[in-house]
Enzyme design. Structure first.
Site: not given
Ligand code: DQA
Length: 152
Positions: A13-14, A21, A26, A77, A80, A101, A103, A110
């Site tokens: 998501p997102n 964003r 990011y 990735n 959240a 995995e 990020h 963080r």
């Molecule tokens: C994320 C880190 C997560 O905590 C966050 O909710 C994201 C992006 C990252 O790529 O750094 O949506 O996965």
């Protein structure tokens, strides 16, 4: 000619909002930019990449389930959902395939709620904090993992 091994690259998501964003965290590259980087690297290392994003947990779970048969490895990735989704963890555990995995940000620098990820328990390896370049490294590492398995 033998078919290239397949890697499924999933984004939670997102991540479709990358580029607008929280750019200080990011970066300014969009998910389409990152997809392009991944496809180029995949081609270089002899993998066929299927790159996807969803804002829906269940859809991600279904794609991971399908990867049991259709893919040779998964890069994810989870966004959240990594911090919340036992369903995604269970699905990843079922694949029997290498899982990386990833990020973009260093989740350990963080907020405390980002320090724990359920999905890591199913991961062969984890990359975080290297921005978009982390995806390129993940594709490279996945090629190694798949080749190692094939020659085992
Ligand atoms: C994320 C880190 C997560 O905590 C966050 O909710 C994201 C992006 C990252 O790529 O750094 O949506 O996965």
């Amino acid at each position: 000619m033998a078919k290239s091994p397949k890697v499924l690259i999933l984004n939670g998501p997102n991540l479709n909002m990358l580029g607008v964003r929280e750019t200080a965290i990011y970066g300014t590259q969009t998910l389409t930019d990152i997809e392009r980087l991944c496809l180029r690297k995949a081609k270089d290392v002899g993998l066929a990449a299927d790159f996807r994003q969803s804002n829906m947990e269940g859809e991600l779970v279904t794609w991971v389930q399908e990867a049991r048969i259709k893919s040779d490895g998964i890069i994810i990735n989870p966004g959240a959902y990594g911090h919340t989704s036992i369903a995604l963890l269970d699905a990843l555990r079922m694949t029997g395939k290498p899982v990386i995995e990833l990020h973009l940000s260093n989740i350990h620098r963080r907020e405390e709620f980002r320090h724990h990820t359920y999905t890591s328990q199913a991961a062969t390896g984890i990359i975080c904090g290297l921005g978009a370049h982390g995806y390129v490294l993940a594709v490279e590492a996945m090629a190694e993992l798949i080749n190692k398995k094939d020659s085992a």
